[in-house]
Design a protein around this motif. Structure first.
Motif, PDB file in Angstrom:
ATOM      1  N   VAL A 127      32.787  56.945 -52.826  1.00  0.00           N
ATOM      2  CA  VAL A 127      33.764  57.927 -53.288  1.00  0.00           C
ATOM      3  C   VAL A 127      34.951  57.273 -53.989  1.00  0.00           C
ATOM      4  N   GLY A 128      35.023  55.934 -53.966  1.00  0.00           N
ATOM      5  CA  GLY A 128      36.126  55.244 -54.620  1.00  0.00           C
ATOM      6  C   GLY A 128      35.987  53.742 -54.495  1.00  0.00           C
ATOM      7  N   TYR A 129      37.007  53.041 -55.011  1.00  0.00           N
ATOM      8  CA  TYR A 129      36.989  51.582 -55.010  1.00  0.00           C
ATOM      9  C   TYR A 129      38.405  51.039 -55.134  1.00  0.00           C
ATOM     10  N   THR A 130      38.578  49.776 -54.772  1.00  0.00           N
ATOM     11  CA  THR A 130      39.845  49.078 -54.976  1.00  0.00           C
ATOM     12  C   THR A 130      39.610  47.993 -56.006  1.00  0.00           C
ATOM     13  N   GLY A 131      40.660  47.613 -56.706  1.00  0.00           N
ATOM     14  CA  GLY A 131      40.527  46.619 -57.761  1.00  0.00           C
ATOM     15  C   GLY A 131      40.053  47.270 -59.042  1.00  0.00           C
ATOM     16  N   PRO A 132      39.779  46.467 -60.072  1.00  0.00           N
ATOM     17  CA  PRO A 132      39.312  47.034 -61.342  1.00  0.00           C
ATOM     18  C   PRO A 132      37.854  47.492 -61.235  1.00  0.00           C
ATOM     19  N   ALA A 133      37.476  48.519 -61.994  1.00  0.00           N
ATOM     20  CA  ALA A 133      36.108  49.036 -61.962  1.00  0.00           C
ATOM     21  C   ALA A 133      35.099  47.970 -62.368  1.00  0.00           C
ATOM     22  N   ALA A 134      35.491  47.082 -63.272  1.00  0.00           N
ATOM     23  CA  ALA A 134      34.580  46.042 -63.745  1.00  0.00           C
ATOM     24  C   ALA A 134      34.356  44.943 -62.702  1.00  0.00           C
ATOM     25  N   ARG A 135      35.210  44.868 -61.696  1.00  0.00           N
ATOM     26  CA  ARG A 135      35.076  43.846 -60.644  1.00  0.00           C
ATOM     27  C   ARG A 135      35.706  44.396 -59.356  1.00  0.00           C
ATOM     28  N   PRO A 136      35.068  45.397 -58.738  1.00  0.00           N
ATOM     29  CA  PRO A 136      35.674  46.018 -57.546  1.00  0.00           C
ATOM     30  C   PRO A 136      35.778  45.032 -56.379  1.00  0.00           C
ATOM     31  N   LEU A 145      34.816  48.972 -51.583  1.00  0.00           N
ATOM     32  CA  LEU A 145      34.455  50.359 -51.854  1.00  0.00           C
ATOM     33  C   LEU A 145      35.079  51.269 -50.809  1.00  0.00           C
ATOM     34  N   VAL A 146      35.276  52.514 -51.198  1.00  0.00           N
ATOM     35  CA  VAL A 146      35.659  53.560 -50.265  1.00  0.00           C
ATOM     36  C   VAL A 146      34.419  54.437 -50.149  1.00  0.00           C
ATOM     37  N   VAL A 147      33.938  54.634 -48.930  1.00  0.00           N
ATOM     38  CA  VAL A 147      32.686  55.351 -48.714  1.00  0.00           C
ATOM     39  C   VAL A 147      32.869  56.507 -47.747  1.00  0.00           C
ATOM     40  N   ARG A 148      32.000  57.529 -47.914  1.00  0.00           N
ATOM     41  CA  ARG A 148      31.962  58.647 -46.967  1.00  0.00           C
ATOM     42  C   ARG A 148      30.780  58.388 -46.042  1.00  0.00           C
ATOM     43  N   LEU A 149      31.076  58.173 -44.780  1.00  0.00           N
ATOM     44  CA  LEU A 149      30.054  57.897 -43.774  1.00  0.00           C
ATOM     45  C   LEU A 149      29.446  59.201 -43.268  1.00  0.00           C
ATOM     46  N   PRO A 150      28.261  59.128 -42.651  1.00  0.00           N
ATOM     47  CA  PRO A 150      27.712  60.333 -42.026  1.00  0.00           C
ATOM     48  C   PRO A 150      28.753  60.899 -41.057  1.00  0.00           C
ATOM     49  N   GLY A 194      31.288  62.552 -42.290  1.00  0.00           N
ATOM     50  CA  GLY A 194      32.418  62.855 -43.158  1.00  0.00           C
ATOM     51  C   GLY A 194      33.572  61.884 -43.153  1.00  0.00           C
ATOM     52  N   ARG A 195      33.577  60.903 -42.260  1.00  0.00           N
ATOM     53  CA  ARG A 195      34.689  59.949 -42.215  1.00  0.00           C
ATOM     54  C   ARG A 195      34.715  59.106 -43.483  1.00  0.00           C
ATOM     55  N   ILE A 196      35.922  58.943 -44.069  1.00  0.00           N
ATOM     56  CA  ILE A 196      36.130  58.092 -45.240  1.00  0.00           C
ATOM     57  C   ILE A 196      36.597  56.732 -44.743  1.00  0.00           C
ATOM     58  N   ALA A 197      35.961  55.659 -45.251  1.00  0.00           N
ATOM     59  CA  ALA A 197      36.304  54.311 -44.781  1.00  0.00           C
ATOM     60  C   ALA A 197      36.365  53.339 -45.942  1.00  0.00           C
ATOM     61  N   LEU A 198      37.260  52.378 -45.842  1.00  0.00           N
ATOM     62  CA  LEU A 198      37.368  51.279 -46.794  1.00  0.00           C
ATOM     63  C   LEU A 198      36.482  50.152 -46.274  1.00  0.00           C
ATOM     64  N   THR A 199      35.619  49.628 -47.141  1.00  0.00           N
ATOM     65  CA  THR A 199      34.703  48.574 -46.725  1.00  0.00           C
ATOM     66  C   THR A 199      35.386  47.211 -46.754  1.00  0.00           C
ATOM     67  N   THR A 210      30.858  50.336 -34.490  1.00  0.00           N
ATOM     68  CA  THR A 210      30.957  51.470 -33.573  1.00  0.00           C
ATOM     69  C   THR A 210      32.074  51.302 -32.549  1.00  0.00           C
ATOM     70  N   THR A 211      32.841  50.236 -32.672  1.00  0.00           N
ATOM     71  CA  THR A 211      33.934  50.003 -31.730  1.00  0.00           C
ATOM     72  C   THR A 211      35.208  50.676 -32.223  1.00  0.00           C
ATOM     73  N   ARG A 212      36.264  50.553 -31.482  1.00  0.00           N
ATOM     74  CA  ARG A 212      37.527  51.218 -31.811  1.00  0.00           C
ATOM     75  C   ARG A 212      38.032  50.844 -33.209  1.00  0.00           C
ATOM     76  N   HIS A 213      37.996  49.563 -33.558  1.00  0.00           N
ATOM     77  CA  HIS A 213      38.445  49.106 -34.871  1.00  0.00           C
ATOM     78  C   HIS A 213      37.216  48.842 -35.732  1.00  0.00           C
ATOM     79  N   ALA A 214      36.490  49.906 -36.027  1.00  0.00           N
ATOM     80  CA  ALA A 214      35.204  49.809 -36.719  1.00  0.00           C
ATOM     81  C   ALA A 214      35.361  49.220 -38.119  1.00  0.00           C
ATOM     82  N   VAL A 215      34.596  48.182 -38.391  1.00  0.00           N
ATOM     83  CA  VAL A 215      34.558  47.533 -39.700  1.00  0.00           C
ATOM     84  C   VAL A 215      33.326  48.046 -40.425  1.00  0.00           C
ATOM     85  N   VAL A 216      33.467  48.301 -41.728  1.00  0.00           N
ATOM     86  CA  VAL A 216      32.352  48.779 -42.537  1.00  0.00           C
ATOM     87  C   VAL A 216      32.050  47.719 -43.577  1.00  0.00           C
ATOM     88  N   THR A 217      30.817  47.233 -43.594  1.00  0.00           N
ATOM     89  CA  THR A 217      30.395  46.183 -44.519  1.00  0.00           C
ATOM     90  C   THR A 217      29.223  46.687 -45.344  1.00  0.00           C
TER      91      THR A 217
END
Length: 97
Positions: A12-21, A24-29, A31-36, A83-90
């Motif tokens: 659903v989005g990205y950080t940095g320039p589009a040519a070299r992000p 990513l910003v993703v919508r997880l199952p 509905g949660r939005i997360a920064l990878t 799946t822990t409290r401070h969930a990291v998305v990779t």
């Protein structure tokens, strides 16, 4: 004990320039939005082709306040979502359409 699940997520989005992000910003199952985590160079190159072609974007923020650029509906990515409290998305790979 499992601390992460492999799931598909919508870009659903990205950080940095589009040519070299940087990440990513993703919508997880559910509905949660997360920064990878930072993308590795080969994966960033694959995703950049889609981001550049997606056209104009606008600025947005996650619930945590991180700024990112939005993108239209796009391909899915496979992510390892913590799946822990401070969930990291990779991002592990770009899914074929």
């Amino acid at each position: 004990m499992r601390h992460a699940d492999t799931v598909d997520a919508e870009i659903v989005g990205y950080t940095g320039p589009a040519a070299r992000p940087r990440a990513l910003v993703v919508r997880l199952p559910g509905g949660r939005i997360a920064l990878t985590q930072t993308l590795k160079a080969p994966l960033a190159a694959q995703v950049s082709a889609y981001l550049v072609a997606s056209g104009p974007s606008r600025s947005a923020r996650t619930r945590a306040g991180e700024t990112y650029r939005t993108t239209g509906p796009g391909p899915a990515v496979e992510v390892l979502a913590g799946t822990t409290r401070h969930a990291v998305v990779t991002v592990t790979r770009l899914r074929n359409s």
